[in-house]
Design an enzyme around this catalytic site. Sequence first.
Site, PDB file in Angstrom:
ATOM      1  N   LYS A  78       0.847  -1.205   0.000  1.00 17.67           N
ATOM      2  CA  LYS A  78       0.000   0.000   0.000  1.00 17.67           C
ATOM      3  C   LYS A  78       0.877   1.247   0.000  1.00 17.67           C
ATOM      4  CE  LYS A  78      -0.323  -0.305   5.047  1.00 17.67           C
ATOM      5  NZ  LYS A  78      -1.166  -0.783   6.174  1.00 17.67           N
TER       6      LYS A  78
ATOM      7  N   ARG B 104     -10.643   0.193  14.356  1.00 16.66           N
ATOM      8  CA  ARG B 104     -10.635   0.810  13.023  1.00 16.66           C
ATOM      9  C   ARG B 104     -11.686   0.083  12.195  1.00 16.66           C
ATOM     10  NH1 ARG B 104      -4.280   1.632  11.659  1.00 16.66           N
ATOM     11  NH2 ARG B 104      -4.792  -0.179  10.384  1.00 16.66           N
TER      12      ARG B 104
ATOM     13  N   TYR C  77      16.193  29.949   7.598  1.00 16.57           N
ATOM     14  CA  TYR C  77      15.091  30.752   8.136  1.00 16.57           C
ATOM     15  C   TYR C  77      15.131  30.870   9.660  1.00 16.57           C
ATOM     16  CZ  TYR C  77      12.884  30.319   3.536  1.00 16.57           C
ATOM     17  OH  TYR C  77      12.598  30.368   2.193  1.00 16.57           O
TER      18      TYR C  77
ATOM     19  N   MET D   6      11.704  24.150   2.014  1.00 12.69           N
ATOM     20  CA  MET D   6      10.943  23.340   1.061  1.00 12.69           C
ATOM     21  C   MET D   6      11.857  22.562   0.108  1.00 12.69           C
ATOM     22  SD  MET D   6       7.975  24.445  -1.651  1.00 12.69           S
ATOM     23  CE  MET D   6       6.876  25.116  -0.425  1.00 12.69           C
TER      24      MET D   6
HETATM   25  C1  LIG Z   1      -0.445  -1.762   6.810  1.00 14.81           C
HETATM   26  C2  LIG Z   1      -1.053  -3.045   7.242  1.00 14.81           C
HETATM   27  C3  LIG Z   1      -0.265  -4.188   7.467  1.00 14.81           C
HETATM   28  C4  LIG Z   1       1.244  -4.156   7.449  1.00 14.81           C
HETATM   29  O1  LIG Z   1       1.708  -3.617   8.677  1.00 14.81           O
HETATM   30  P1  LIG Z   1       3.275  -3.579   9.019  1.00 14.81           P
HETATM   31  O2  LIG Z   1       3.332  -3.182  10.451  1.00 14.81           O
HETATM   32  O3  LIG Z   1       3.877  -2.558   8.114  1.00 14.81           O
HETATM   33  O4  LIG Z   1       3.789  -4.941   8.764  1.00 14.81           O
HETATM   34  C5  LIG Z   1      -0.917  -5.379   7.740  1.00 14.81           C
HETATM   35  N1  LIG Z   1      -2.257  -5.442   7.808  1.00 14.81           N
HETATM   36  C6  LIG Z   1      -3.060  -4.369   7.626  1.00 14.81           C
HETATM   37  C7  LIG Z   1      -4.531  -4.515   7.732  1.00 14.81           C
HETATM   38  C8  LIG Z   1      -2.483  -3.126   7.361  1.00 14.81           C
HETATM   39  O5  LIG Z   1      -3.263  -2.058   7.191  1.00 14.81           O
END
Ligand SMILES: *Cc1c(COP(=O)(O)O)cnc(C)c1O
Length: 383
Positions: A41, A138, A272, A319
């Site tokens: 992802k 979540r 800055y 930046m």
């Molecule tokens: C991002 C994610 C993972 C991977 O987590 P890591 O700690 O990076 O290994 C696994 N399962 C879900 C549902 C996630 O959102």
Amino acid sequence: MVKSWTAAPERWVTIDHSALAHNIGTIAQSVKPAQVMAVVKADGYGHGAVEVAQTAVAAGATWLGTAHVREALELREAGIAAPLLAWLHTINTPFEAAVAHNIDLGVSGPEIEAVADAARATNLPARVHLKIDTGLSRNGAVPEAWDALCRRAAELQQSGLVRVVGVFTHFAVADDPVGEPAVDEQLRVYHEAVDTARKHGLTVDVRHVANSPALLSRPDTHLDMVRAGVAIYGLSPFADRTATDLGLRPVMSFGTTVAHNKPADEGTGVSYGYAYRCETPTRLALIPCGYGDGVPRIAAGAPVWIGGKYYRVAGRIAMDQFVVDLNTDRDDETTAPVGAEVELFGAQSGIPSDAWAQAADTINYELVTRIGTRVPRVHKQWV
Ligand SMILES: *Cc1c(COP(=O)(O)O)cnc(C)c1O
């Protein structure tokens, strides 16, 4: 426009596919017979999702995971055929395209109806992994909604619209799962949920719960598959253990070259707000990367490697650029001259991205994921 300028990038992130393959192999070996899902992802945590997915599959990952269906579709468009799961949906998720492209869907509740609609429209069964919320709060169905979700999934499976492939959950405690009662409790709720699903006649072939911290420290979480994210990129999820401690090799290096080098007098204010002043006559090197490239603005004092020596960020990161005090003679034109190679973190310097994460009061996950699109990814092939 004709591209007549030099092809060499001015700032770059190097992605070491040998390291990536090593990490996948190490993880696959340590969790076997459980399978490995490589989580790609957010553009492969900033490493390049398509390239990472290709190497991950070649190195032994049998599944790929993304948050969004759209991310999964990009992998399919690139010709990647491995089993693929996406788990974070909205009212605008393209479920029909997902079903048409054989993308498995995490399902937490009422969206199962939209998924079934997509199956009707495409005349293909939707492959589903039911998600139970065991405590992270979540997505995932809360335990009191679980029975009803399983019943509905079983009905839809009876009518051929859905095929339940797996049941999964996600842990809340990431830093140190060993002996952590919250992990034990989440696992207990999870196993109950799998039992419930089976009572509804669902075959649960792929049970998966482990993220990187769990897969690296709790074999009792491996089950049928682990979802490996940060660990495949060679980063440690633990505060008290480095990647090396875990047998992992960092995949990403972030480099550029010195853009400018000039003398400075004692008391000269740098960048800055003059947050830094030179304590002695010295020279300053200009590094052409800033928060527009994903270098966190607050990482003042972070380490920087230039041509074999170590320095620190002097003053505010802007930046596009930041400054390094070379702590050298005011007339020394040989230290860190224009064009000298710079590394913020990576293989040459040995500086871990953790050092930058720490200076920026964040974690390595965020640091690598946020490297900007202005920094080309240079892929070093797996050898
Ligand atoms: C991002 C994610 C993972 C991977 O987590 P890591 O700690 O990076 O290994 C696994 N399962 C879900 C549902 C996630 O959102």
